[in-house]
Design an enzyme around this catalytic site. Structure first.
Site, PDB file in Angstrom:
ATOM      1  CG  HIS A 249      -2.250   1.309   1.294  1.00 22.37           C
ATOM      2  ND1 HIS A 249      -2.808   0.838   1.133  1.00 22.37           N
ATOM      3  CD2 HIS A 249      -1.460   2.481   1.748  1.00 22.37           C
ATOM      4  CE1 HIS A 249      -3.617   1.985   1.537  1.00 22.37           C
ATOM      5  NE2 HIS A 249      -2.954   3.279   1.770  1.00 22.37           N
ATOM      6  CD  GLU A 250       2.018   4.110   4.163  1.00 23.52           C
ATOM      7  OE1 GLU A 250       1.575   4.556   3.027  1.00 23.52           O
ATOM      8  OE2 GLU A 250       0.506   3.589   4.147  1.00 23.52           O
TER       9      GLU A 250
HETATM   10 ZN    ZN Z   1      -2.751   5.363   1.836  1.00 24.83          ZN
END
Ligand code: ZN
Length: 672
Positions: free
Chosen positions: A462-463
């Site tokens: 995600h990051e």
């Molecule tokens: Zn996010």
């Protein structure tokens, strides 16, 4: 020489000290103020270069230094650094808030918009001009002096009320404790939760087991504790937090809603949702509301089915009577175990961090035709931090980034991206970007490397998705580059990356047993997949309930609708599989809506909105190959490289060939 004053691309993290903060920020603030005054006072007809471009340059050194200070405060704080940070933040915040109300500046921008030059600006610059003017107006630039005063009074009162709201939630949460002496009443709780409760009691100098409303304690009780009367007591305390006594948020909620409506009207909008969403992909409250309705219609039947199944399961275990809110998590956990034995810990040995990073880099390298290399010669803020560079096919540096992935006492919790420096692309030249990703993953131990859970792997992806959005930016205006996009669009690049964590071929690159290198066994992978869709409709309805309450409070509710808490409870009831008691008052602690001047207010729907976008966009990868470099190139060129230089709906259509469809989200959730 103060290292914060002339920050370039190579940030001397090893030389920045707390005592540098105040003098650097104060002098950069003075410079920025003087530069803004100079822009407003420039004689002659305004040009793009003498206004917007000059404004970008005027604030950049200050922004860059503040970003670095803010970052260090998040990952390597000390009392001295925090004190210096707290000392400069109010003035810097006030400076940026004052820009839209600067009359001279606003007048120059209006003149520019009416000029011949404005008609010939590039689409990105034109968008920047329009967005800046809209933003100034939404902050009151076009109001008369008495109206401006009124707006400022509202803003002040809102700031005060929202911070009192947040404080009340913190205080009310801490005010509750439940001490249980009899270990027999703890049946069902896992040993770690029992030990934590004993430790919490000991820390307070009391005997027995102490439970609180903080997430780990609360969740353990609701999920595992056999004694329903204890669950009830804790659930009720949680649900009515900050709705009575010394930390009562009831009057504050009503007043915040009134003030927000007043503010929206003053600025020419029908309601607060229209004001907030004017700058978002949803565009206005009606569209956001229709979106939430559509998802609800689509979810209802499955939601009812899941409720009936859980009730039947519970009855079969001999628990009689109507199901209550404090029964839901408990019986859902029992049902989940009965259906498919799955323990997150089972996957850990397959996700040693180094292997996960290597696999993730391999995936994005295949998709986007890049190379990622580690650098070991650059200064960092802590020895655990690693530095990498993303290079394109020709070896040109696109982005340098730091990865700070383990917890430390002086670092805050959670995971995030920080786009430290956004490079600008102009006249065929592209400045590199600088960024970082932070997380708090399970650290290595004496005899084992860092082994992640599947959820942690997802968080890393995600990051890293946010980071790629930053790294691939090719926008000619800094303020429109990278992740500076609409709130309900910004999670598309991040969430789409999570999809690779659920694909067998991708997991084979990312996961391998830390001792043997063996791939994740098929049976374990199958069980993992099934947890993804377990009670998906209930989870979706819960989020939709919050989204609905949020929108209706900011669009529909007025004092004529009656008590705001009754109003909210009736909506939440429609999205909850058990009857809510009449004193239920969840919104009294709904910090997303009321702890900040805006925060998630009128924007809670964004969670689902972004999921629709990511599921649908990933559909193209599924259709044409999850490692297909053609699709990767298209995603990079149409979305990741474009920042906020175009309307987000347009960007999505450029990639997908049509407007977003909600179907892929339902397919992914097993609800199609
Ligand atoms: Zn996010």
């Amino acid at each position: 020489m103060n290292p914060l004053v002339n920050l370039g691309f190579d940030i001397p993290f090893d030389r920045i000290r707390p005592e540098h903060v105040r003098p650097a920020i104060e002098s950069l603030l003075e410079q920025a103020k003087a530069a803004v005054e100079a822009i407003a006072a420039t004689p002659g007809a305004p040009t793009y270069d003498s206004t917007l471009e000059a404004l970008e340059a005027a604030t950049e050194p200050l922004e860059r230094a503040m970003t670095v200070v803010d970052h260090l405060e998040s990952v390597a704080t000390t009392p001295a650094l925090r004190e210096a940070y707290n000392a400069v933040v109010p003035e810097v915040t006030a400076f940026f808030a004052s820009l839209p109300l600067h009359e001279g500046l606003y007048r120059r921008l209006v003149e520019l918009a009416e000029s011949e030059e404005a008609r010939h600006l590039s689409p990105t610059r034109r968008r920047f001009l329009e967005k800046t003017l809209d933003d100034f107006r939404r902050h009151g630039a076009a109001l008369s002096p008495p109206e401006k005063e009124k707006l400022q009074a509202i803003t002040r009162e809102l700031a005060e009320l929202t911070s009192r709201f947040a404080q009340n939630v913190v205080d009310a949460t801490s005010a509750f404790e439940l001490v249980i002496d009899d270990e027999g009443r703890l049946a069902g709780l896992p040993p770690t939760a029992i030990e934590a409760a004993r430790e919490a009691a000991r820390a307070k100098g009391i005997d027995g087991y102490r439970f609180t409303l903080h997430a780990p304690s609360y969740q353990a009780v609701m999920t595992y504790l056999d004694d329903a009367s204890v669950r009830e007591q804790v659930w009720r305390a949680f649900d009515t937090r900050a709705s009575f006594g010394t930390h009562d948020n009831r009057a504050i909620v009503r007043r915040i809603l009134e003030l927000r409506r007043e503010k929206a009207r003053l600025l020419g909008f029908a309601d607060f949702s229209d004001l907030v969403l004017a700058d978002r992909m949803a565009e206005n409250g009606d569209r956001a509301s229709e979106f939430v309705d559509r998802l609800r219609q689509r979810t209802r039947a499955a939601f009812e089915r899941e409720r009936r199944e859980l009730e039947a399961f519970r009855a079969a275990q001999g628990d009689e009577g109507p199901m209550q809110p404090w029964d839901l998590a408990y019986w859902a956990e029992k049902q989940r175990r009965a259906l498919f034995a799955f323990d997150e810990e089972e996957l850990r040995p397959y996700f040693p961090l180094d292997r996960v990073l290597e696999g993730m880099f391999a995936i994005v390298s295949r998709l986007y035709g890049i190379r990622i290399e580690e650098r070991k010669d650059l200064p960092v803020w802590h020895e655990a931090v690693r530095t990498f560079e993303i290079l394109d096919e020709g070896g040109v540096l696109l982005c340098r980034f730091y990865a700070d992935l383990f917890p430390r006492d002086e670092k805050r919790g959670g995971a995030w991206l920080n786009g430290l420096v956004t490079g600008v692309a102009r006249d065929g030249r592209r400045q590199p970007h600088l960024g970082l990703i932070c997380a708090n993953f399970t650290p290595p131990s004496a005899d084992k490397p860092a082994l992640l859970t599947h959820r942690e792997v997802e968080t890393l992806f995600h990051e890293f998705g946010h980071l790629l959005h930053h790294a691939f930016s090719e926008v000619e205006v800094r303020s429109l580059g990278g992740t500076n996009v609409a709130w309900d669009f910004v999670e598309l690049p991040s969430q789409i990356m999570e999809n690779w964590c659920w694909e067998r071929e991708a997991l084979d690159l990312v996961g391998g047993h830390y001792r043997t290198g063996a791939k994740i066994p098929d049976d374990l992978f199958e069980r993992l997949l099934r947890t993804r869709t377990y009670r998906a409709a209930t989870a979706m309805m819960r989020q939709l309930g919050f989204a609905r309450v949020d929108l209706d409070l900011h669009r529909v509710w007025t004092p004529r609708e009656g008590d705001v808490f009754d109003f909210a409870r009736a909506i939440l009831q429609e999205h909850t599989p058990a009857p809510l008691p009449p004193e239920s008052a969840m919104i009294a602690s709904f910090g997303h809506l009321f702890s900040n001047e805006v925060g998630y207010a009128a924007g809670y729907y964004s969670y689902k909105w972004a999921e629709v976008l990511d599921a649908d966009a990933f559909g193209r990868f599924r259709e044409e190959g999850i490692f297909n470099p053609e699709v990767g190139r298209a995603f990079r060129e149409t979305i990741l490289a474009r920042g906020n230089s175009r309307d987000p709906g347009e960007l999505f259509r450029a990639f997908r060939g049509r407007d977003p469809s909600i179907e892929p989200l339902f397919e992914r959730a097993g609800l199609a």
